[in-house]
Design an enzyme around this catalytic site. Structure first.
Site, PDB file in Angstrom:
ATOM      1  N   SER A 156      -1.395  14.171 -14.253  1.00  0.00           N
ATOM      2  CA  SER A 156      -2.553  14.055 -15.142  1.00  0.00           C
ATOM      3  C   SER A 156      -2.814  15.386 -15.822  1.00  0.00           C
ATOM      4  O   SER A 156      -2.499  16.452 -15.279  1.00  0.00           O
ATOM      5  CB  SER A 156      -3.794  13.652 -14.335  1.00  0.00           C
ATOM      6  OG  SER A 156      -4.979  13.763 -15.103  1.00  0.00           O
ATOM      7  N   TYR A 201      -9.496  15.340  -7.067  1.00  0.00           N
ATOM      8  CA  TYR A 201      -8.544  14.605  -7.901  1.00  0.00           C
ATOM      9  C   TYR A 201      -7.693  15.587  -8.692  1.00  0.00           C
ATOM     10  O   TYR A 201      -6.459  15.461  -8.741  1.00  0.00           O
ATOM     11  CB  TYR A 201      -9.279  13.658  -8.858  1.00  0.00           C
ATOM     12  CG  TYR A 201      -8.357  13.017  -9.863  1.00  0.00           C
ATOM     13  CD1 TYR A 201      -7.544  11.950  -9.499  1.00  0.00           C
ATOM     14  CD2 TYR A 201      -8.276  13.490 -11.176  1.00  0.00           C
ATOM     15  CE1 TYR A 201      -6.678  11.362 -10.425  1.00  0.00           C
ATOM     16  CE2 TYR A 201      -7.427  12.916 -12.096  1.00  0.00           C
ATOM     17  CZ  TYR A 201      -6.628  11.853 -11.711  1.00  0.00           C
ATOM     18  OH  TYR A 201      -5.768  11.294 -12.617  1.00  0.00           O
ATOM     19  N   ASP A 254       0.876  -1.163   0.000  1.00  0.00           N
ATOM     20  CA  ASP A 254       0.000   0.000   0.000  1.00  0.00           C
ATOM     21  C   ASP A 254       0.914   1.212   0.000  1.00  0.00           C
ATOM     22  O   ASP A 254       1.597   1.492   0.990  1.00  0.00           O
ATOM     23  CB  ASP A 254      -0.887  -0.016   1.249  1.00  0.00           C
ATOM     24  CG  ASP A 254      -1.768   1.216   1.375  1.00  0.00           C
ATOM     25  OD1 ASP A 254      -1.582   2.191   0.606  1.00  0.00           O
ATOM     26  OD2 ASP A 254      -2.640   1.235   2.278  1.00  0.00           O
ATOM     27  N   LYS A 265      -3.452  16.046  -8.387  1.00  0.00           N
ATOM     28  CA  LYS A 265      -2.490  15.947  -9.480  1.00  0.00           C
ATOM     29  C   LYS A 265      -1.755  17.271  -9.694  1.00  0.00           C
ATOM     30  O   LYS A 265      -0.592  17.284 -10.139  1.00  0.00           O
ATOM     31  CB  LYS A 265      -3.185  15.483 -10.758  1.00  0.00           C
ATOM     32  CG  LYS A 265      -3.673  14.039 -10.679  1.00  0.00           C
ATOM     33  CD  LYS A 265      -2.549  13.057 -10.371  1.00  0.00           C
ATOM     34  CE  LYS A 265      -2.980  11.615 -10.517  1.00  0.00           C
ATOM     35  NZ  LYS A 265      -1.863  10.658 -10.280  1.00  0.00           N
TER      36      LYS A 265
END
Length: 248
Positions: free
Chosen positions: A139, A152, A59, A156
């Site tokens: 991203s 999100y 993890d 990024k």
């Protein structure tokens, strides 16, 4: 064989972009540690790769597991020339206030904290050796944020800023740090990005990409190979868009 004799850790390498990067690295001569939370996926990918590749379950948001991962890599491979922080997750598209705290924490643990944890474990080794390269997968959402993916997008954006900060700090000791900004691709996260995977949704999404297709694992592997090779020895702090023109 641009990575001949190199050793690499690639996280999230059991599938998607990570698998594409791992395949390219092995094809170019590197020994790869395939790190993933998916045990069977990591082991199967390592078996497929061969050439000294081996799987490891971790993890990436857990400090003890990251430290153990780096220690194992050093024990088996002798050193780590390349670190690719590829593992990533998203929350489903929804208004920002509807993302619950557990979803938020998961996104930041995997997308952001993991980079800190791997840097904390591996940067001292690379500093001592005076060489190494790190590659963070961000991203296009960091460059051109999409509605209903706010946290999100922000995670990024953090990756890109962290990449530049790491690059500036580590450059004097011979360590390079870069990032890739892919547009969505044929990965396990695609349906989550779009909200639903239907022909209509795909057509709508593809209409925003000038080259008219998704990023592929091979696209990311090619870009990663270049940035992590000696051919890119003068490149650090770059956040390269691999997006078919999405962010123009």
């Amino acid at each position: 064989m641009r990575l001949e004799g190199k050793t690499a850790i690639v996280t999230g390498a059991a599938s998607g972009f990570g698998a594409g990067i791992a395949r390219k690295f092995v094809a170019e001569g590197a020994q790869v540690m395939v790190v993933d939370i998916d045990h069977d996926g990591a082991m199967d990918m390592a078996e497929e790769l061969g050439n000294g590749a081996f799987g490891h379950v971790a993890d990436v948001g857990d400090a003890a597991q990251v430290a153990e991962t780096v220690a194992t890599a050093l024990q088996i491979m002798g050193n780590v020339d390349i670190l690719v922080n590829n593992a990533g997750v998203t929350h489903l598209p929804k208004p920002m206030e509807q993302v619950d705290e557990d979803e938020f924490d998961r996104v930041y643990n995997v997308n952001c904290k993991s980079i800190y944890l791997f840097a904390r474990a591996l940067a001292p080794v690379m500093r001592t050796r005076g060489s190494g390269t790190m590659l963070n997968v961000a991203s296009t959402a960091a460059v051109s944020p999409r509605p209903n993916l706010s946290w999100y997008n922000a995670s990024k954006g953090w990756v890109n800023t962290a990449t530049k900060a790491m690059a500036v700090e580590l450059a004097p000791v011979g360590v390079r740090v870069n990032a890739l900004n892919p547009v969505a691709g044929e990965t396990p996260l695609l349906a989550s990005f779009m909200g639903e995977d239907t022909p209509e949704m795909r057509a709508k999404f593809l209409s925003t990409i000038p080259l008219g297709r998704f990023s592929t694992p091979e696209d990311l592997g090619n870009a990663a190979c270049f940035l992590c090779s000696d051919e890119a020895s003068m490149i650090t702090g770059v956040c390269m868009e691999v997006d078919g023109g999405r962010c123009i």
